[in-house]
Design a protein around this motif. Structure first.
Motif, PDB file in Angstrom:
ATOM      1  N   GLU A   1       0.660  -1.226   0.008  1.00 11.54           N
ATOM      2  CA  GLU A   1       0.191  -0.029   0.124  1.00 11.54           C
ATOM      3  C   GLU A   1       1.101   1.123  -0.012  1.00 11.54           C
ATOM      4  O   GLU A   1       0.387   2.111  -0.908  1.00 11.54           O
ATOM      5  N   TRP A   2       1.940   0.740   0.789  1.00 11.80           N
ATOM      6  CA  TRP A   2       2.638   1.985   1.080  1.00 11.80           C
ATOM      7  C   TRP A   2       4.020   2.811  -0.015  1.00 11.80           C
ATOM      8  O   TRP A   2       3.592   3.851  -0.733  1.00 11.80           O
ATOM      9  N   GLY A   3       4.315   1.676  -1.137  1.00  9.37           N
ATOM     10  CA  GLY A   3       4.559   2.000  -2.695  1.00  9.37           C
ATOM     11  C   GLY A   3       6.492   1.787  -2.213  1.00  9.37           C
ATOM     12  O   GLY A   3       6.752   1.906  -0.712  1.00  9.37           O
ATOM     13  N   ALA A   4       6.843   2.182  -3.498  1.00 10.57           N
ATOM     14  CA  ALA A   4       8.612   2.378  -3.589  1.00 10.57           C
ATOM     15  C   ALA A   4       8.757   3.900  -3.689  1.00 10.57           C
ATOM     16  O   ALA A   4      10.405   3.806  -3.715  1.00 10.57           O
ATOM     17  N   ALA A   5       7.897   4.357  -3.693  1.00 11.32           N
ATOM     18  CA  ALA A   5       8.306   6.184  -4.112  1.00 11.32           C
ATOM     19  C   ALA A   5       8.930   6.978  -2.668  1.00 11.32           C
ATOM     20  O   ALA A   5       9.832   7.520  -3.637  1.00 11.32           O
ATOM     21  N   ALA A   6       8.797   6.642  -1.636  1.00 12.12           N
ATOM     22  CA  ALA A   6       9.114   7.427  -0.659  1.00 12.12           C
ATOM     23  C   ALA A   6       9.789   6.502   0.825  1.00 12.12           C
ATOM     24  O   ALA A   6       9.148   5.224   0.831  1.00 12.12           O
ATOM     25  N   GLU A   7      11.091   6.151   1.693  1.00  8.99           N
ATOM     26  CA  GLU A   7      10.416   6.317   2.976  1.00  8.99           C
ATOM     27  C   GLU A   7       9.993   5.953   3.454  1.00  8.99           C
ATOM     28  O   GLU A   7       8.824   6.960   3.737  1.00  8.99           O
ATOM     29  N   GLY A   8       9.516   4.833   4.157  1.00  5.73           N
ATOM     30  CA  GLY A   8       8.330   4.982   5.250  1.00  5.73           C
ATOM     31  C   GLY A   8       9.055   4.262   6.074  1.00  5.73           C
ATOM     32  O   GLY A   8       9.544   3.770   6.919  1.00  5.73           O
ATOM     33  N   MET A   9       7.284   4.854   7.526  1.00  2.00           N
ATOM     34  CA  MET A   9       8.252   4.707   8.683  1.00  2.00           C
ATOM     35  C   MET A   9       7.189   3.365   9.884  1.00  2.00           C
ATOM     36  O   MET A   9       5.957   4.234   9.648  1.00  2.00           O
ATOM     37  N   LEU A  10       7.033   2.259   9.322  1.00  2.20           N
ATOM     38  CA  LEU A  10       6.045   0.863  10.009  1.00  2.20           C
ATOM     39  C   LEU A  10       5.986   0.706  11.176  1.00  2.20           C
ATOM     40  O   LEU A  10       6.753   0.032  11.322  1.00  2.20           O
ATOM     41  N   ARG A  11       4.849   0.462  11.355  1.00  3.11           N
ATOM     42  CA  ARG A  11       4.944   0.439  13.148  1.00  3.11           C
ATOM     43  C   ARG A  11       4.124  -0.306  13.243  1.00  3.11           C
ATOM     44  O   ARG A  11       2.889  -0.500  12.862  1.00  3.11           O
ATOM     45  N   LEU A  12       4.796  -1.828  14.011  1.00  3.92           N
ATOM     46  CA  LEU A  12       3.835  -2.504  14.628  1.00  3.92           C
ATOM     47  C   LEU A  12       2.871  -2.793  15.755  1.00  3.92           C
ATOM     48  O   LEU A  12       3.824  -1.936  16.746  1.00  3.92           O
ATOM     49  N   VAL A  13       1.575  -2.151  15.759  1.00  2.88           N
ATOM     50  CA  VAL A  13       1.658  -2.386  17.645  1.00  2.88           C
ATOM     51  C   VAL A  13       0.417  -3.281  17.971  1.00  2.88           C
ATOM     52  O   VAL A  13      -0.883  -3.374  17.349  1.00  2.88           O
ATOM     53  N   LEU A  14       0.995  -3.656  18.953  1.00  2.00           N
ATOM     54  CA  LEU A  14      -0.301  -4.354  19.824  1.00  2.00           C
ATOM     55  C   LEU A  14      -0.346  -4.316  21.432  1.00  2.00           C
ATOM     56  O   LEU A  14       0.008  -3.736  22.031  1.00  2.00           O
TER      57      LEU A  14
END
Length: 302
Positions: free
Chosen positions: A101-114
């Motif tokens: 969903e985020w794609g490859a164009a930009a760096e992303g900060m992906l957070r897993l929350v439990l």
């Protein structure tokens, strides 16, 4: 690899949310949730108690950096909290969907929350968010940082004597860490290095301390009550293949001040070279070991 532009960072609609479990019986098949729509119940224990754990991963070029290390640490944190969340395969399915969903164009900060879930009962809450890497992190990578040294208020053996304090777990209870960062910012610093009450170097609020001394990279050991850094572990593997020693040793502030170079390393900022500790300016010479490149290689940026 491409990085997010400042205009992208400022757009709230660039965020992505993927739900695994959100206080309901829908099961753990990941699904995309509208980023501008409510997700948590008002009594979710993530919000009212900080009762849960999380991990933050870097998305670069559409790929997620070192997910296996983060999932292993998430398992340790959730076990310490006595939480049973999604399996690694379920998390990985959500991570894959979120990265797509985020794609490859930009760096992303992906957070897993439990989270332990709603106070009223009903099971855990688990979800994933992705947001742009902000300009502050990118500036720290490029220019370095100034840090202030703050006491964490407990001895270096406190974690062993008080395991219920969860010192080696990445919990959602981050209010004290954020307060420390605000305190530092108000005094003209970019970040913080924590000390134990008996004077040992611990970690940053969101990072691991690494120094260069006599051709070796050295970082404080886990037994002083710090979070095991996933970026440090991945970097150490790259360094070992190049014949560079990375070892763990108890450190004092004096060790930082006389080191050839000092960095704070983390999953999103990556390697931020420390240029100043309180009122002391550190050496500016190029170090004999390029930690930034080691970290870039460890996370797939180089």
């Amino acid at each position: 690899m491409g990085t997010a532009t400042d205009s992208t960072v400022d757009r709230p609609d660039t965020r992505r949310v993927v739900v695994l479990v959100a206080g309901g019986p829908e099961g753990r098949r990941p699904r995309v949730h509208p980023a501008d729509q409510p997700l948590l119940l008002a009594d979710d224990l993530a919000a009212v108690r900080g009762d849960g754990c999380f991990e933050t991963l870097l998305v670069v070029g559409g790929k997620v950096a070192k997910p296996e290390r983060h999932l292993a640490r998430l398992r340790r944190s959730s076990a310490a909290l006595e939480l049973e969340g999604p399996s690694d395969d379920e998390w990985l399915a959500g991570i894959t969907l979120a990265a797509r969903e985020w794609g490859a164009a930009a760096e992303g900060m992906l957070r897993l929350v439990l989270s332990r879930g709603p106070e009223r009962g009903g099971g855990v809450t688990a979800y994933i968010t992705v947001a742009p890497v902000g300009p502050q992190a990118r500036r720290a990578r490029a220019e370095g940082i100034g840090v202030t040294v703050l006491s964490r208020g407990f001895a270096s053996d406190f974690g062993e004597s008080a395991p219920w304090m969860l010192l080696g777990s990445k919990t959602l209870s981050y209010a004290a860490n954020m307060a420390a960062l605000r305190y530092a910012t108000a005094r003209g610093f970019d970040d913080v290095v924590y000390l134990s009450s008996d004077g040992e170097v611990l970690e940053g609020p969101r990072s691991t301390v690494v120094i260069l001394r006599d051709g070796e990279l050295i970082s404080p050991p886990g037994e002083v009550g710090i979070l095991e850094g996933t970026t440090l572990g991945a970097m150490a593997e790259v360094a070992e293949r190049e014949g560079i020693t990375v070892r763990r040793e108890r450190l004092l502030v004096a060790d930082l001040l006389v080191a050839d170079a000092v960095w704070l390393v983390s999953s999103v900022t990556l390697a931020a070279r420390v240029r100043r500790i309180d009122e002391v300016t550190l050496p500016t010479a190029e170090p004999s070991i390029d930690v930034a490149t080691l970290v870039d290689r460890a996370v797939g940026r180089a």
